[in-house]
Design a protein around this motif. Sequence first.
Motif, mmCIF file in Angstrom:
data_model
loop_
_atom_site.group_PDB
_atom_site.id
_atom_site.type_symbol
_atom_site.label_atom_id
_atom_site.label_comp_id
_atom_site.label_asym_id
_atom_site.label_seq_id
_atom_site.Cartn_x
_atom_site.Cartn_y
_atom_site.Cartn_z
ATOM 1 N N THR A 180 -25.377 -53.888 -12.717
ATOM 2 C CA THR A 180 -26.391 -53.732 -13.761
ATOM 3 C C THR A 180 -25.990 -52.603 -14.708
ATOM 4 O O THR A 180 -25.090 -51.814 -14.410
ATOM 5 C CB THR A 180 -27.764 -53.408 -13.155
ATOM 6 O OG1 THR A 180 -27.718 -52.102 -12.581
ATOM 7 C CG2 THR A 180 -28.181 -54.422 -12.104
ATOM 8 N N GLY A 181 -26.671 -52.504 -15.815
ATOM 9 C CA GLY A 181 -26.419 -51.437 -16.772
ATOM 10 C C GLY A 181 -26.679 -50.052 -16.199
ATOM 11 O O GLY A 181 -26.094 -49.069 -16.630
ATOM 12 N N SER A 182 -27.555 -49.972 -15.189
ATOM 13 C CA SER A 182 -27.867 -48.677 -14.575
ATOM 14 C C SER A 182 -26.926 -48.340 -13.421
ATOM 15 O O SER A 182 -27.055 -47.287 -12.800
ATOM 16 C CB SER A 182 -29.310 -48.665 -14.073
ATOM 17 O OG SER A 182 -29.486 -49.616 -13.034
ATOM 18 N N GLY A 183 -25.970 -49.256 -13.105
ATOM 19 C CA GLY A 183 -24.985 -48.977 -12.070
ATOM 20 C C GLY A 183 -25.327 -49.529 -10.699
ATOM 21 O O GLY A 183 -24.550 -49.371 -9.765
ATOM 22 N N SER A 184 -26.464 -50.192 -10.550
ATOM 23 C CA SER A 184 -26.769 -50.821 -9.262
ATOM 24 C C SER A 184 -26.135 -52.205 -9.219
ATOM 25 O O SER A 184 -25.521 -52.645 -10.187
ATOM 26 C CB SER A 184 -28.281 -50.895 -9.035
ATOM 27 O OG SER A 184 -28.895 -51.709 -10.010
ATOM 28 N N PHE A 185 -26.288 -52.890 -8.093
ATOM 29 C CA PHE A 185 -25.633 -54.178 -7.902
ATOM 30 C C PHE A 185 -26.642 -55.276 -7.614
ATOM 31 O O PHE A 185 -27.663 -55.050 -6.975
ATOM 32 C CB PHE A 185 -24.630 -54.113 -6.741
ATOM 33 C CG PHE A 185 -23.527 -53.134 -6.996
ATOM 34 C CD1 PHE A 185 -22.390 -53.518 -7.671
ATOM 35 C CD2 PHE A 185 -23.635 -51.825 -6.575
ATOM 36 C CE1 PHE A 185 -21.376 -52.610 -7.931
ATOM 37 C CE2 PHE A 185 -22.634 -50.913 -6.821
ATOM 38 C CZ PHE A 185 -21.505 -51.303 -7.507
ATOM 39 N N VAL A 186 -26.326 -56.473 -8.077
ATOM 40 C CA VAL A 186 -27.080 -57.683 -7.764
ATOM 41 C C VAL A 186 -26.105 -58.615 -7.053
ATOM 42 O O VAL A 186 -24.990 -58.830 -7.523
ATOM 43 C CB VAL A 186 -27.629 -58.357 -9.049
ATOM 44 C CG1 VAL A 186 -28.300 -59.675 -8.724
ATOM 45 C CG2 VAL A 186 -28.590 -57.415 -9.768
#
Length: 68
Positions: A28-34
Amino acid sequence: MTRGDLTRLTGNGNGECGGDDCPNVYRTGSGSFVVQGDLSDAFEPPEGEALVEIPEAVLREAVRALGW
């Protein structure tokens, strides 16, 4: 958030399955993962959460894409 808002780290066509419906890892743009994968029934997760199962090769591809 839509799929277009994510950076796809896996499934670029180099593996066994490059289609959109295959297991994949996105950032994601915030650095987390999906993580996209097959639903798992290994245990009952808390309400609002889900379990997915993805092959080891998909995680390895994601790590390579991040340069880790």
